[in-house]
Design a protein around this motif. Structure first.
Motif, PDB file in Angstrom:
ATOM      1  N   LYS A 166       0.825  -1.203   0.000  1.00 54.57           N
ATOM      2  CA  LYS A 166       0.000   0.000   0.000  1.00 54.57           C
ATOM      3  C   LYS A 166       0.864   1.260   0.000  1.00 54.57           C
ATOM      4  O   LYS A 166       1.995   1.255   0.493  1.00 54.57           O
ATOM      5  N   VAL A 167       0.287   2.327  -0.519  1.00 52.06           N
ATOM      6  CA  VAL A 167       0.911   3.643  -0.432  1.00 52.06           C
ATOM      7  C   VAL A 167      -0.120   4.593   0.160  1.00 52.06           C
ATOM      8  O   VAL A 167      -1.318   4.497  -0.136  1.00 52.06           O
ATOM      9  N   LEU A 168       0.341   5.479   1.037  1.00 46.43           N
ATOM     10  CA  LEU A 168      -0.519   6.491   1.644  1.00 46.43           C
ATOM     11  C   LEU A 168      -0.141   7.862   1.102  1.00 46.43           C
ATOM     12  O   LEU A 168       1.042   8.224   1.081  1.00 46.43           O
ATOM     13  N   PHE A 169      -1.133   8.615   0.651  1.00 46.28           N
ATOM     14  CA  PHE A 169      -0.937  10.024   0.336  1.00 46.28           C
ATOM     15  C   PHE A 169      -1.641  10.826   1.425  1.00 46.28           C
ATOM     16  O   PHE A 169      -2.865  10.746   1.574  1.00 46.28           O
ATOM     17  N   LEU A 170      -0.850  11.560   2.194  1.00 43.66           N
ATOM     18  CA  LEU A 170      -1.364  12.296   3.343  1.00 43.66           C
ATOM     19  C   LEU A 170      -1.115  13.780   3.166  1.00 43.66           C
ATOM     20  O   LEU A 170       0.018  14.206   2.924  1.00 43.66           O
ATOM     21  N   ALA A 171      -2.184  14.565   3.276  1.00 43.48           N
ATOM     22  CA  ALA A 171      -2.072  16.026   3.195  1.00 43.48           C
ATOM     23  C   ALA A 171      -2.269  16.608   4.593  1.00 43.48           C
ATOM     24  O   ALA A 171      -3.148  16.168   5.343  1.00 43.48           O
ATOM     25  N   LEU A 172      -1.435  17.561   4.929  1.00 42.98           N
ATOM     26  CA  LEU A 172      -1.541  18.182   6.252  1.00 42.98           C
ATOM     27  C   LEU A 172      -1.221  19.657   6.151  1.00 42.98           C
ATOM     28  O   LEU A 172      -0.578  20.113   5.205  1.00 42.98           O
ATOM     29  N   GLU A 173      -1.697  20.385   7.132  1.00 41.35           N
ATOM     30  CA  GLU A 173      -1.391  21.813   7.225  1.00 41.35           C
ATOM     31  C   GLU A 173      -0.583  22.053   8.490  1.00 41.35           C
ATOM     32  O   GLU A 173      -0.985  21.637   9.584  1.00 41.35           O
ATOM     33  N   LYS A 174       0.570  22.695   8.337  1.00 36.40           N
ATOM     34  CA  LYS A 174       1.374  23.040   9.513  1.00 36.40           C
ATOM     35  C   LYS A 174       0.623  24.095  10.326  1.00 36.40           C
ATOM     36  O   LYS A 174       0.202  25.118   9.791  1.00 36.40           O
ATOM     37  N   ARG A 175       0.485  23.829  11.616  1.00 36.75           N
ATOM     38  CA  ARG A 175      -0.185  24.785  12.498  1.00 36.75           C
ATOM     39  C   ARG A 175       0.806  25.230  13.566  1.00 36.75           C
ATOM     40  O   ARG A 175       1.331  24.411  14.314  1.00 36.75           O
ATOM     41  N   TYR A 176       1.027  26.529  13.623  1.00 38.38           N
ATOM     42  CA  TYR A 176       2.078  27.081  14.485  1.00 38.38           C
ATOM     43  C   TYR A 176       1.491  27.662  15.766  1.00 38.38           C
ATOM     44  O   TYR A 176       0.423  28.293  15.753  1.00 38.38           O
ATOM     45  N   ASN A 177       2.203  27.432  16.870  1.00 34.82           N
ATOM     46  CA  ASN A 177       1.841  28.011  18.159  1.00 34.82           C
ATOM     47  C   ASN A 177       3.119  28.459  18.867  1.00 34.82           C
ATOM     48  O   ASN A 177       4.196  27.916  18.638  1.00 34.82           O
ATOM     49  N   PHE A 178       2.946  29.435  19.767  1.00 31.34           N
ATOM     50  CA  PHE A 178       4.107  29.875  20.555  1.00 31.34           C
ATOM     51  C   PHE A 178       4.364  28.860  21.656  1.00 31.34           C
ATOM     52  O   PHE A 178       3.467  28.482  22.407  1.00 31.34           O
ATOM     53  N   SER A 179       5.607  28.406  21.745  1.00 26.89           N
ATOM     54  CA  SER A 179       5.995  27.406  22.733  1.00 26.89           C
ATOM     55  C   SER A 179       6.848  28.063  23.808  1.00 26.89           C
ATOM     56  O   SER A 179       7.885  28.658  23.515  1.00 26.89           O
TER      57      SER A 179
END
Length: 347
Positions: free
Chosen positions: A264-277
């Motif tokens: 199998k192959v997975l195509f995964l889309a994501l959005e980087k979400r930034y927060n102050f650490s």
């Protein structure tokens, strides 16, 4: 009593989130809303293939009777989106996808909204459909499907599509969206809406007695469906990386799915979400970093030789080379698509 009501309402408002795709929509409305997303099939030319069948042309013509855009948005008395109709029919190489969704939701119900990574992944898969035949006739499994948009588009070319998520509210909405788009589903394609809770082990436990007596819930799996899912060659997921606990559960389920049956192959889309650490004293995308910790890069695992243990191998895809087929959103620069494989070899 009044103070309790105000406090409860305040907590509810804090828990509400809104996808950037819905910016500009009044957040006060409750209940489901309908939006139309349009995409055009490029004219055949170098690197492009002809429509999959003669059925595609007639399906396109039917679909274009309700094409709309998200310009000049207005709402009816029930709060549903009213999108202006085109006065003339579009080219017979255009589709309309009808999606029922919420404008805001609580965190546990974010799958009721349309998210940007879902639209970018749709563009990516549409590009594959228009430029090759590698998705034709595949068995595919969508994880954390949300509105089911990606799975519905895959049903245009796939043999079997499993649209999966967790919870009846989200699954009911997925099933409704499948019902709203019959013209996009290729004749002979089977679409299943099924529950897949990453917190529970895969495959789902189903006794012979339950299966034979039909004592299953609407979104439960059957033995035969599980066997078909094991032979899936294509996995897809969008915007499922936002909580470390869920990311851990996701990769646990993924390991089970990808270690069973066909490759199998997975195509995964994501959005980087930034927060102050406070720990880093900087703005960081910790959820993204946790996701990356699960992956070996393609360069580090040439030929999937990851050492003595199985591993996930990831390659980031250059989405600047992917045309934007869906017109009603702004892609942005923080969305990525990853091609992920799983090495079952041990050395």
């Amino acid at each position: 009593m009044e103070e309790e009501s105000v406090e409860t309402r305040g907590q509810s408002e804090v828990e509400k989130v809104m996808s950037e795709v819905h910016l500009g929509c009044p957040p006060g409305f409750s209940g489901p809303h309908i939006s139309y997303f349009t995409f055009s099939i490029p004219q055949p030319g170098p690197g492009l293939i002809e429509p999959r069948s003669s059925n595609d042309v007639s399906q396109v013509e039917e679909a274009t009777t309700s094409i709309s855009t998200q310009q000049n948005i207005s709402f009816d008395e029930d709060g549903d989106l009213i999108l202006p109709r085109r006065k003339t029919k579009l080219s017979n190489q255009s589709y309309s996808v009808t999606i029922q969704h919420s404008i805001t939701s609580t965190l546990p119900s974010v799958g009721l909204q349309v998210w940007r990574a879902e639209l970018v992944l749709s563009d990516f898969l549409l590009h594959k459909m228009f430029t090759s035949s590698e998705l034709d006739g595949v068995v595919s499994l969508e994880l954390g499907a949300g509105t089911g948009l990606v799975g519905i588009l895959l049903a245009r070319v796939a043999k079997t599509v499993f649209i999966t998520d967790q919870g009846n509210e989200i699954l009911d909405n997925c099933a409704k969206n499948v019902e709203l788009n019959p013209e996009l589903i290729s004749p002979g394609t089977t679409v299943y809406v099924r529950e897949l809770d990453w917190m529970n082990p895969w495959p789902p436990r189903l006794t012979i007695e339950e299966s034979s007596l039909g004592k299953t819930k609407r979104y439960s799996w059957t033995f035969s469906e599980i066997e078909i899912a094991h032979e899936a060659s294509l996995l897809v997921a969008a915007d499922v990386i936002y909580s470390d606990d869920l990311t851990d559960a996701f990769f646990s389920t993924l390991e089970r799915l990808m270690s069973l049956g066909s490759e199998k192959v997975l195509f995964l889309a994501l959005e980087k979400r930034y927060n102050f650490s406070l720990h880093d004293l900087d703005v960081v995308a910790n959820g993204y970093l946790h996701f990356r910790s699960y992956l070996q890069s393609g360069g580090d695992c040439e030929g999937l030789k990851c050492g003595p243990m199985p591993c996930f191998v990831g390659k980031c895809i250059d989405i600047t080379e992917i045309p934007q087929y869906l017109k009603e959103y702004v892609r942005g620069s923080d969305v990525e698509i990853w091609e992920i494989k799983y090495s079952k070899r041990k050395f």
